[in-house]
Write an enzyme that holds these catalytic residues in place. Structure first.
Site, short mmCIF file in Angstrom:
data_model
loop_
_atom_site.label_atom_id
_atom_site.label_comp_id
_atom_site.label_asym_id
_atom_site.label_seq_id
_atom_site.Cartn_x
_atom_site.Cartn_y
_atom_site.Cartn_z
N ASP A 90 0.85 -1.19 0.00
CA ASP A 90 0.00 0.00 0.00
C ASP A 90 0.89 1.24 0.00
OD1 ASP A 90 -1.85 2.09 0.57
OD2 ASP A 90 -3.20 0.62 1.46
N SER A 140 -6.83 4.17 -1.87
CA SER A 140 -6.70 2.71 -1.99
C SER A 140 -7.99 2.02 -2.42
CB SER A 140 -6.24 2.11 -0.65
OG SER A 140 -4.99 2.62 -0.28
N GLU A 267 -6.56 -6.99 24.68
CA GLU A 267 -5.21 -6.42 24.80
C GLU A 267 -5.23 -5.02 25.39
OE1 GLU A 267 -3.16 -6.54 21.09
OE2 GLU A 267 -1.18 -6.21 21.98
N PHE A 315 -4.89 -9.26 15.12
CA PHE A 315 -3.76 -9.10 16.03
C PHE A 315 -3.64 -7.72 16.64
CE2 PHE A 315 -2.69 -12.45 12.94
CZ PHE A 315 -2.64 -13.53 13.83
N GLU A 316 -4.50 -6.82 16.27
CA GLU A 316 -4.51 -5.49 16.89
C GLU A 316 -5.95 -4.97 16.88
OE1 GLU A 316 -2.86 -2.99 18.36
OE2 GLU A 316 -1.04 -4.15 18.63
N ASP A 365 2.03 2.77 3.60
CA ASP A 365 1.22 3.97 3.34
C ASP A 365 1.14 4.87 4.57
OD1 ASP A 365 -0.95 5.39 1.70
OD2 ASP A 365 -2.09 4.81 3.48
N ASP A 405 -0.88 -0.09 -4.88
CA ASP A 405 -2.14 0.53 -5.29
C ASP A 405 -1.91 1.95 -5.79
OD1 ASP A 405 -1.39 1.25 -2.74
OD2 ASP A 405 -3.38 0.99 -1.84
N HIS A 406 -0.97 2.65 -5.15
CA HIS A 406 -0.67 4.03 -5.54
C HIS A 406 0.68 4.40 -4.97
CE1 HIS A 406 -1.42 5.14 -1.41
NE2 HIS A 406 -2.55 4.45 -1.45
N HIS A 498 -0.90 10.99 -1.12
CA HIS A 498 -0.57 10.05 -2.19
C HIS A 498 -0.03 10.81 -3.39
CE1 HIS A 498 -3.91 7.14 -0.59
NE2 HIS A 498 -2.95 7.34 0.27
#
Lengths: 543, 233
Positions: A90, A140, A267, A315-316, A365, A405-406, A498
């Protein structure tokens, strides 16, 4: 004799160049035959110094590369690829690739410039035009939609054609476009989605969801009118996926988008984002009797990939950690992108009908948006490591694409000496071509870094006192190679933007030869479809 | 010996702050209202509830809100009350911005290190406070430190002749603080990492154009004496 060979090559090049000067579409008239050239004297190895081709490493390496490439005369038939692995960095523009290549090489104690990221060894590559249906510089959502559906759409829209209007639920009906992952599921293939960003973020979402607003990641993000009109949030679309037997692998961040607001994150202790009361993590294990849900690295490593057929890993609570912070910066522990790719392939390869896997390096990104080059490069190297795993694990009947993607407004500038630290201040070369003893300086006598941004938060370094004398900070006072350093920007913005230039695509495996030249981004879907015959296999599976 | 008369001259300014001299620390949710004078004017509210600390400027309705439920993962939000919007910063975001966070420094409004480098001076009116004064990194400080609250009752800085003074005025009630934090919890939130992808959102576009993390509103100081919130190049 070898000197003559070089001259011949130059003449050929010249002839090709002249031929290219003719009017469009017409072959120019044949020119008059030139006078016979004099025969050059033969060089003597090691005596007159003119026979340098035998000893010059640049010449030999280039010659070797051409020799290998000349053997590429592949013309794969449609459907020859059994499997597809699509890697997306990304925001991984070409300047990011160059800098990451040098960064990785220098991390290995080398000069850096000669290094190659794993996918830079692929036999085919090309340039990709990234503009969306309504913007020169895209986000994106439309770019990934183009890659996985074959159609360009408007910014902010995910796998719905440009007939729809962003944020207007009613305009989406009938304009949803089928994705490569959906076709693969219908065809009976196994599928996987991996990202270091939230699984509900635009890039991974475009593989499995359809939404006229990329920010509708949980129902709490949606206006009531959209909910009333029947539009679904992105997280729920992953769990309610209607095709085939559903994705076999879904791993990334974004845990709270799958949790009700009555539950707290394991978490962080913060409440989930879902107002509808659904716990999508438990729904996953309820829906798939052979499924498992994990949320930290220890759980991830203990998954039995032979018995678990549907794996959800979150995971987050939001995006996963940057690679630079992953090991020491996360209490619960997170797998790397390479580890996720490896385990995913262990699972997906068990299906004799083949697989489709999308792997996103999602945080390149974000680091760029923050004007923080070091973390962007670390995450690019992490993506390269994941591709290396795929190269090692994937069978030869697998098409592997690596693209972005960019791009970002990220620059590599100045005239640094070869081997200069890529994150460092520019140190040029002296009159003899050797490394200069002092840093290069601007018109104010101030040093500058090789890497920088055309816009972003790195402008002027805020209110730092050192900014007042020269309109630029004195970078002698800053640890510019530190991972936390934020590169300078020309135009002050709170978030770097971007960029609109082309990105690269690299290809390996059956159908890879289709990836060449400068292409529209939506063409990449058609490459995958041709190589793996996704539509044909999906239609056959329905009969 | 020459410094003593000067310290004595300073004492009246610090003593005047002891009109607000809490002798016990409230439990659960509480806060302190500060009056800003000098180079910066206005009111600043410090809000505390368990592991949460917020600095709120009621004039512009902007707040900086820290949560240390998981001390290894401090979470920070910049709150914009007028727009009813919130930007959430995760640990990685803070690192990319060069913000190094100390829970103790945030919660105590200023660093312990600062008290260590300043000179303790006598003061008499408030028996639950300690007075400090001195120069550190080109900034002259006067500090009256409440040992019960673990906060400054007075913090005065002078840089290049510009004086800024924060003076505690009163305690805020449990309900006031809880209601404020609950209100912010309901605001529309955007991860800082996602701001750059949302330039079509009018609020975020404004933030992108103006920037919004560069300057600390609350002027708390880190262990190096730098205002918290500055990015660390």
């Amino acid at each position: 004799m070898k000197l003559k060979a070089i001259v011949l090559a130059m003449m050929t090049l010249s002839a090709l160049t002249l031929a290219g000067c003719g009017s469009d579409g017409e072959k120019g008239a044949t020119g008059a035959t030139g006078a016979t050239g004099a025969d050059g004297s033969n060089g003597q190895d090691g005596t007159d110094g003119r026979d340098y081709t035998a000893a010059n490493e640049w010449f030999m390496a280039g010659q070797d590369a051409v020799t290998k490439a000349s053997g590429n005369s592949i013309s794969d038939s449609a459907g020859k690829a059994k499997n597809i692995i699509l890697f997306v960095g990304d925001g991984m523009g070409i300047s990011t690739l160059t800098a990451a290549r040098i960064y990785q090489g220098q991390q290995q104690g080398k000069s850096g410039e000669e290094n190659r990221l794993s996918f830079e060894t692929f036999p085919y590559s090309g340039l990709v035009k990234t503009y969306s249906a309504n913007q020169q510089t895209p986000d994106s959502a439309p770019t990934m939609t183009a890659i996985v559906t074959g159609v360009k759409t408007k910014d902010g829209i995910i796998s719905v054609s440009d007939a729809a209007v962003r944020d207007q639920c009613s305009t989406s009906t009938g304009h949803e476009v089928m994705t490569a992952l959906e076709l693969a599921e219908i065809a009976g293939m196994s599928t996987g989605i991996i990202s270091t960003a939230r699984l509900t973020h635009a890039t991974p979402a475009a593989t499995y969801a359809h939404s006229v607003e990329r920010n509708w990641e949980a129902d709490s993000d949606m206006p009531q009118a959209a909910l009333d009109a029947g539009c679904k949030d992105i997280a729920s679309q992953l769990i309610d996926f209607p095709y085939g037997d559903g994705p076999e692998v879904a791993m990334g961040g974004g845990r709270t988008y799958f949790m009700p607001n009555t539950e707290t994150d394991p978490e962080y202790g913060r409440a989930g984002r879902r107002n509808d009361g659904r716990d999508l993590t438990t729904e996953w294990t309820s829906k798939y009797s052979d499924g498992a849900y994990v949320w930290n690295r220890a759980q991830f490593m203990s998954v039995d990939t032979n018995s678990v057929k549907h794996l959800l890993g979150l995971f987050e609570n939001s995006h996963m950690q940057y690679e630079a912070d992953r090991v020491n910066g996360d209490g619960a522990g997170e797998p790397s992108l390479a580890e996720m790719t490896s385990r995913a392939l262990d699972m997906l390869k068990q299906n004799d009908s083949g697989y489709f896997l999308m792997v996103e390096g999602g945080r390149i990104d974000h680091a760029h948006h923050a004007g923080n080059a070091a973390r962007a490069l670390e995450d690019t190297v992490a993506l390269s490591d994941a591709v290396r795993v795929a190269i090692e694990k994937a069978d030869k009947d697998t098409l592997i694409l690596v693209t972005a993607d960019h791009s970002h407004v990220f620059t590599i500038a100045g005239y640094p000496v070869r081997g200069n630290p890529i994150l460092g201040l520019v140190r040029g070369v002296d009159a003899s071509g050797a490394a200069a003893t002092t840093y290069s300086t601007d018109s104010n006598g101030m040093p500058y870094t090789t890497l920088g941004y055309a816009n972003g938060p790195g402008f002027g370094f805020g209110s730092a006192a050192v900014n007042t004398d020269s309109n630029r900070p004195d970078l002698n006072l800053y640890a510019v190679t530190d991972v936390d350093y934020r590169q300078e920007a020309t135009v002050p913005l709170g978030s770097e933007t971007h960029a609109g230039e082309d990105v690269a695509v690299y290809a390996k495996g059956p159908g890879a030869q289709l990836v060449t030249g400068s292409v529209e981004q939506n063409m990449l879907f058609h490459v995958m479809n041709y190589a793996a015959n996704l539509v044909g296999r999906a239609e056959a599976a329905q009969n | 010996m020459k410094i003593l008369p000067m310290l004595l001259l300073l004492c009246p300014a610090l003593v005047s702050a002891t009109e607000f001299c809490p002798d016990a620390r409230p439990t659960d949710a509480w806060g302190v209202s500060y009056q800003l004078s000098g180079d910066k004017q206005g009111t600043l509210l410090l809000l505390r509830q368990q592991a949460q600390t917020a600095f709120y400027n009621p004039q512009n309705q902007i707040a900086e809100w820290w949560r240390f439920d998981n001390p290894k993962h401090p979470q920070f939000s910049r709150v914009f009350g007028e727009a009813k919007r919130r930007i959430d910063y995760y640990a990685g975001d803070l690192r990319t911005l060069g913000v190094r966070v100390s829970q103790a420094e945030i919660e105590s409004f200023t660093s312990e290190h600062l008290r260590q480098v300043l000179t303790k001076v006598p003061q008499s009116s408030c028996t639950t406070a300690e007075a400090y004064e001195g120069e550190y990194q080109q900034v002259h400080y006067q500090l009256l430190w409440s040992t019960t609250l673990g906060l400054p009752l007075v913090l005065e800085t002078e840089v290049g002749g510009k004086v800024s003074r924060w003076q505690a005025q009163q305690l805020l009630t449990n309900d006031t603080v809880k209601q404020q934090l609950q209100q912010w919890q309901r605001y529309q939130r955007t991860d800082f990492a996602d701001v750059g992808d949302n330039d079509q959102d009018p609020f975020l576009a404004k933030m992108i154009n103006q920037g919004f993390v560069e300057h600390s509103e609350h002027a708390a100081y880190d262990s190096h004496g730098h205002p918290l919130g500055n990015h660390g190049h």
